[in-house]
Design a protein around this motif. Structure first.
Motif, short mmCIF file in Angstrom:
data_model
loop_
_atom_site.label_atom_id
_atom_site.label_comp_id
_atom_site.label_asym_id
_atom_site.label_seq_id
_atom_site.Cartn_x
_atom_site.Cartn_y
_atom_site.Cartn_z
N THR A 1 40.39 41.94 51.99
CA THR A 1 39.84 40.56 52.44
C THR A 1 38.94 39.94 50.95
N LEU A 2 38.11 40.95 50.64
CA LEU A 2 37.24 40.65 49.47
C LEU A 2 38.23 40.25 48.20
N LEU A 3 39.19 41.02 48.00
CA LEU A 3 40.05 40.80 47.00
C LEU A 3 40.84 39.63 47.14
N GLN A 4 41.21 39.23 48.35
CA GLN A 4 41.87 37.67 48.29
C GLN A 4 40.92 36.73 48.23
N LYS A 5 39.70 36.65 48.65
CA LYS A 5 38.70 35.83 48.32
C LYS A 5 37.90 35.62 47.03
N LEU B 1 39.18 39.54 37.94
CA LEU B 1 38.65 41.08 37.88
C LEU B 1 39.76 41.92 37.97
N PRO B 2 40.13 42.69 36.97
CA PRO B 2 41.31 43.93 37.36
C PRO B 2 40.70 44.63 38.38
N CYS B 3 41.54 45.26 39.64
CA CYS B 3 41.39 45.81 40.60
C CYS B 3 42.20 46.78 41.06
N LEU B 4 41.58 48.03 41.09
CA LEU B 4 42.30 49.40 41.73
C LEU B 4 42.23 49.46 43.05
N VAL B 5 43.07 49.47 43.91
CA VAL B 5 42.94 49.53 45.53
C VAL B 5 43.20 51.05 45.81
N LEU B 6 42.18 51.63 46.23
CA LEU B 6 42.11 52.98 46.73
C LEU B 6 41.95 53.06 48.21
N ASP C 1 50.31 42.39 46.88
CA ASP C 1 50.36 40.92 47.29
C ASP C 1 49.06 40.18 47.18
N ALA C 2 48.01 40.86 47.64
CA ALA C 2 46.71 40.42 47.88
C ALA C 2 46.03 40.15 46.55
N GLY C 3 46.66 40.77 45.36
CA GLY C 3 46.21 40.41 44.02
C GLY C 3 45.58 41.65 43.35
N ALA C 4 46.02 42.64 43.97
CA ALA C 4 45.71 44.28 43.31
C ALA C 4 46.57 44.49 42.02
N ASP C 5 45.80 44.96 40.80
CA ASP C 5 46.47 45.34 39.98
C ASP C 5 47.09 46.79 39.67
N ASP C 6 46.64 47.56 40.44
CA ASP C 6 47.02 49.05 40.68
C ASP C 6 46.64 49.44 42.16
N ALA D 1 43.50 52.11 32.05
CA ALA D 1 44.52 51.20 31.70
C ALA D 1 44.08 49.73 32.13
N LEU D 2 43.33 49.66 33.29
CA LEU D 2 42.84 48.42 33.98
C LEU D 2 41.76 47.78 32.78
N LEU D 3 40.93 48.54 32.10
CA LEU D 3 40.07 48.17 31.37
C LEU D 3 40.59 47.63 29.86
#
Length: 228
Positions: free
Chosen positions: A62-66, A74-79, A93-98, A115-117
């Motif tokens: 929900t934070l990522l979608q917002k 901002l590049p995002c790795l979902v854990l 689909d929510a916008g994660a990069d990895d 890699a994200l950086l």
């Protein structure tokens, strides 16, 4: 040094991640809730974030979608502990990069964050400008016309915050967090010293703007009263 935000409520795991990334030269600020993460991202110019899904006040997605709806790239790795295909697809689909499922090897975590950086972020690549001042974060140089001056990393983060807020008042706590992070201990006069140096540098490049103390509220970038 790169600085990222870790949103993880498992304290032991969060500490291990911070230690692993610190060993790779990556500074980490750690929060455990969605609301705290949102507030931190509004204050600091992070280069990436690691986001857990199962947080005390909601799903991290929900934070990522917002953030994505707000135009924040901002590049995002979902854990997460979830590794089913539909969970991975949902995160992307929510916008994660990895996407990295628990448990994981720390070496892999560090490699993915690096890699994200390395990824360019168009929305954050623009040189912030205001009042004839332009800051180039890639070089840490502040320009006014043809005059320029180099800023230290802390000075650059402080100036970024002033330029983004234009003439609005910025609280002392926000400036300290921008310069030294949320979790780093700061001596009582560190900000005063940094502001003194920035004020001298603004004068040196001929800026008509200066940093003023708005008593009881914070600091602001304001035009000299007698400027032309």
């Amino acid at each position: 040094m790169s600085r990222i935000l870790l949103i993880e409520d498992h304290e032991r795991l969060a500490q291990l991640i911070c230690k692993g990334l610190a060993g790779a030269g990556i500074a980490v600020d750690m929060v455990s809730r969605v609301d705290a993460a949102w507030a931190a991202i509004q204050q600091l110019p992070y280069q990436a974030m690691i986001l857990d899904r199962g947080l005390p006040d909601g799903d991290g997605l929900t934070l990522l979608q917002k953030l994505r709806r707000a135009g924040q790239g901002l590049p995002c790795l979902v854990l997460t502990a979830r590794d089913a295909l539909h969970d991975r697809v949902e995160g992307l689909d929510a916008g994660a990069d990895d996407y990295l499922a628990k448990p994981f090897a720390m070496d892999e975590m560090v490699a993915r964050v690096k890699a994200l950086l390395r990824r360019p972020v168009v929305l954050n690549a623009l040189d912030p400008s205001y009042g004839g001042l332009t800051l180039r974060p890639d070089t840490g140089v502040l320009w006014h016309g043809e005059n320029s001056v180099a800023l230290s990393p802390a000075e650059m983060q402080i100036m970024l915050l002033f330029l983004r807020n234009q003439e609005d008042v910025v609280r002392r706590s926000a400036l300290e967090a921008a310069a030294w992070g949320l979790s780093e201990a700061v001596t009582p006069n560190a900000l005063d010293v940094a502001l003194h140096r920035i004020r001298r540098k603004l004068i040196a490049i001929g800026s008509r703007y200066k940093i003023v103390n708005v008593r009881g509220h914070g600091y602001a970038l304001r035009e000299h009263a007698g400027a032309q």
